[in-house]
Structure formats: C-alpha cells, structure tokens
Design an enzyme around this catalytic site. Structure first.
Site, PDB file in Angstrom:
ATOM      1  N   ASP A 128     -55.466  30.653  26.587  1.00 29.20           N
ATOM      2  CA  ASP A 128     -56.724  30.037  26.156  1.00 29.20           C
ATOM      3  C   ASP A 128     -57.912  30.445  27.020  1.00 29.20           C
ATOM      4  O   ASP A 128     -58.945  29.793  27.001  1.00 29.20           O
ATOM      5  CB  ASP A 128     -56.574  28.513  26.156  1.00 29.20           C
ATOM      6  CG  ASP A 128     -57.652  27.819  25.324  1.00 29.20           C
ATOM      7  OD1 ASP A 128     -58.101  28.401  24.330  1.00 29.20           O
ATOM      8  OD2 ASP A 128     -58.053  26.696  25.690  1.00 29.20           O
ATOM      9  N   CYS A 188     -56.029  19.085   4.642  1.00 27.09           N
ATOM     10  CA  CYS A 188     -56.753  19.189   5.916  1.00 27.09           C
ATOM     11  C   CYS A 188     -58.258  19.262   5.679  1.00 27.09           C
ATOM     12  O   CYS A 188     -59.044  18.628   6.397  1.00 27.09           O
ATOM     13  CB  CYS A 188     -56.270  20.401   6.712  1.00 27.09           C
ATOM     14  SG  CYS A 188     -56.458  21.997   5.893  1.00 27.09           S
ATOM     15  N   CYS A 237     -56.815  16.951  11.123  1.00 31.82           N
ATOM     16  CA  CYS A 237     -56.410  17.965  10.147  1.00 31.82           C
ATOM     17  C   CYS A 237     -54.952  18.378  10.320  1.00 31.82           C
ATOM     18  O   CYS A 237     -54.303  18.825   9.366  1.00 31.82           O
ATOM     19  CB  CYS A 237     -57.328  19.179  10.207  1.00 31.82           C
ATOM     20  SG  CYS A 237     -57.262  20.101  11.759  1.00 31.82           S
ATOM     21  N   CYS A 241     -51.260  17.428   7.690  1.00 25.41           N
ATOM     22  CA  CYS A 241     -50.660  18.663   7.184  1.00 25.41           C
ATOM     23  C   CYS A 241     -49.182  18.458   6.853  1.00 25.41           C
ATOM     24  O   CYS A 241     -48.390  18.079   7.729  1.00 25.41           O
ATOM     25  CB  CYS A 241     -50.810  19.777   8.213  1.00 25.41           C
ATOM     26  SG  CYS A 241     -50.044  21.337   7.718  1.00 25.41           S
TER      27      CYS A 241
END
Length: 344
Positions: A128, A188, A237, A241
């Site tokens: 990241d 979503c 979201c 799912c």
C-alpha cells in the site's frame, strides 16, 4: 509450472500468506487513459503517486524487473462481543487489529528470505505504499477480479484482502486474469451512502467515506451527514457483496480487534491525550492520520446520531481552541437540531 514458481507458492503458504500469484513487468497501459481522466477531473487524491508513468510501469521502480509476485492475506475476522460504552464509532475491518502494513510486510520479508535460500535476486516490495496500482496487479495476476466497487474479489476469500507485491528480476511463469463474476448485481453501487460508486468499476474517491475519514481537507456538509458513525474507513460496499458470503474466514489472528472490538469510544476520543492515544491505538492502521482527524470524525458521528442528549458534549467541543474542531462541533449541533425538527 517451473520449480521456482512452485517453490514460492509452497513457501508463501508456510509463512501464512493466503494468496500468491504472478505476473509480468509490462506497463499497465490499459490504465493510462483512465488515470489521465481522473487527473483532469480532479479525482486524484493526495495519497497517490503523482508521476503517472511510475503508476503504470514497474520498471520505473525496478529497472531489472522481470516478474511480479502478488500476495494477499485475508482480514475477514469475526467478533461477537461489542463494547459496553454508549457512544460507539465504527472502525473499518481494515483497522480492527494490528496495522496490516506491519503484518503483511513481515510476511513478505520472510517470503523473500525463503526465496533467497533457493536463488539470489534483486527486488523491491510494497504494501500500500508503492507507486503501482496494487489492485490492477491483483487483477492482472489472476489473484482476483474487480468487483463493481473496484475491490479485488478472490473466489476463496472474497474482497476483505490486503494486497502487497514484490518486483523481482526473476523469471517466473506468469498467471492470467480470471473471469469477472458480478453479473447484473449492483448491490454495492446502490448501497454507497454518498454515491461514490458512480458506475461499475468507477469510483469517485473524494466522495468515498473511507477517504473522507482520512482526508485533512474540509469535508462538505452534505457529505458529513452521510458519513454515519464511521470513525475510520467504511465497509458498506463490501458488507453487502454476495461474494463475501460463505467465504473462507481469515486465520490471521493479528486482525482480531482485541483492544477496540471494532469500535472507538467517541467520548474518549474527544478527551484523550496524544500520548495515551499513541500508546493505546498506535498499533492499528487507522492511527496513521493521528488523533485530531479521528476526533473530527467522532464529532461528525455525534452529529449524525441525532441525539439531543449529546448536545452538552458538542457544546463543550464548540469552545475548543482549534477552529477546525469548533467548526465541526457547531455543524454537529445544527445537524442534531435539524434531524429532530424533521421528525416532529
């Protein structure tokens, strides 16, 4: 499959990496147009690499790059217990336990050491923090496919997966993208409170609640009122799912929220010192933005609760020496009054 690839796969499992896949170092040219569109339309965030070439070309980061090892670990842990305090603010699962940068970095370092036992190589690795788009590497390597919320979905673990990658000068047989499986589902997109999911695979990050809880920029009033009680991140979201139903749960105990139980004590966040904050919460990924941003988010959460009983707390915060805190506290007070007026 060559012996080196199988060796890496075997070692990745030994060091508790859940998913491991491979791709080449060719530029991600399919993203160039979209990245330019984001920049022209002021959709790029301050967290992103500014050099677009670095974002799509692995060899700008490691000139000798020949193969990329993409790894993932699930953070989909469950917990039944809830904290006893009254004013609870939500933490995204991504910030439940020990900072995933630390956890996954350690696993990648161990994997690199294991690979070096078999073959010496040049490498750079990231969790990241690298210039490349890790989700695109996840898709290209077949680790998963894009959901319509732009999260990478893995068949076995769903989308609650942290990604990392290792650029290498090794020759490793690549994997290939897998078929997308969302079909006509739009759950979503429809669940996003701020409309950040503007269309399938298209996210306006500056409307995303996860981004809003991290930015230091002023948050528009109409978005504050849609942030709910989220203190850091947002899982809406992903929670709706269907691909996250019935998936394999995480075995990574580092992500169990032993300290927070998945929440922040809002009253504590308003009064805690920086020293105590770092000591108690410095291990979670949500702490990277510091206490002040989480305090601001706590004030927004109080405003969104709409409870008149919280007014004394907010009135006290409206006297804070920091003008930003005063501004958000005054907004929260007004929002509570407006919420109660609409009910009458």
């Amino acid at each position: 499959m060559n012996s080196l690839k199988q060796y890496i796969l075997d070692k990745s499992r030994e060091v508790d990496i859940d998913i491991c896949s491979f791709t080449d170092c060719e530029p991600l040219l399919n993203l160039e147009e979209y990245l330019m569109y984001r920049r022209k339309n002021n959709l790029a965030t301050s967290f992103e690499e500014k050099d677009l070439v670095k974002r799509i070309d692995p060899k700008m980061t490691l000139k000798s790059c020949r193969s990329i090892i993409v790894v993932g670990i699930s953070y989909n842990v469950g917990i039944e217990e809830k904290p006893s305090y009254r004013l609870r603010g939500k933490l995204s699962k991504s910030s439940w336990g020990i900072d995933y940068h630390i956890v996954l970095n350690d696993k990648i370092k161990t994997l690199i050491d294991e690979i070096k036992k078999k073959k010496d190589f040049h490498y750079k690795y990231f969790v990241d923090t690298g210039p490349l788009i890790d989700r695109e590497l996840g898709k290209k390597s077949g680790l998963g496919y894009y959901g319509k919320n732009a999260s990478i979905i893995n068949d076995e673990y769903g989308s609650f997966v942290f990604l990392g990658y290792i650029l290498t000068d090794l020759d490793i047989e690549r994997d290939y993208p897998v078929e997308e499986k969302c079909g006509d589902c739009r759950l979503c997109i429809e669940a996003c409170p701020t409309g950040a999911l503007e269309d399938k695979y298209r996210v306006n990050p500056k409307r995303c609640i996860s981004y809003l809880t991290q930015t230091k920029d002023n948050i528009p009033g109409e978005l504050r009122s849609k942030m709910g009680t989220n203190i850091y991140g947002c899982d809406r979201c992903q929670d709706v799912c269907p691909k996250n139903k019935g998936v394999r749960k995480s075995k990574n105990k580092e992500f169990i929220p032993n300290v927070t139980l998945g929440y922040m004590d809002i009253e504590e966040m308003l009064t805690i010192s920086n020293r105590v904050f770092k000591k108690k919460y410095g291990h979670i990924s949500g702490s990277w933005r510091g206490k002040k941003v989480l305090k601001r988010n706590s004030i927004i959460a109080l405003g969104n609760m709409g409870d008149m009983n919280n007014l004394p707390i907010l009135i006290e915060e409206s006297k804070d020496k920091d003008p930003m805190i005063r501004e958000y506290a005054n907004w929260a007070i007004v929002n509570i009054f407006l919420t109660n007026l609409s009910k009458s």
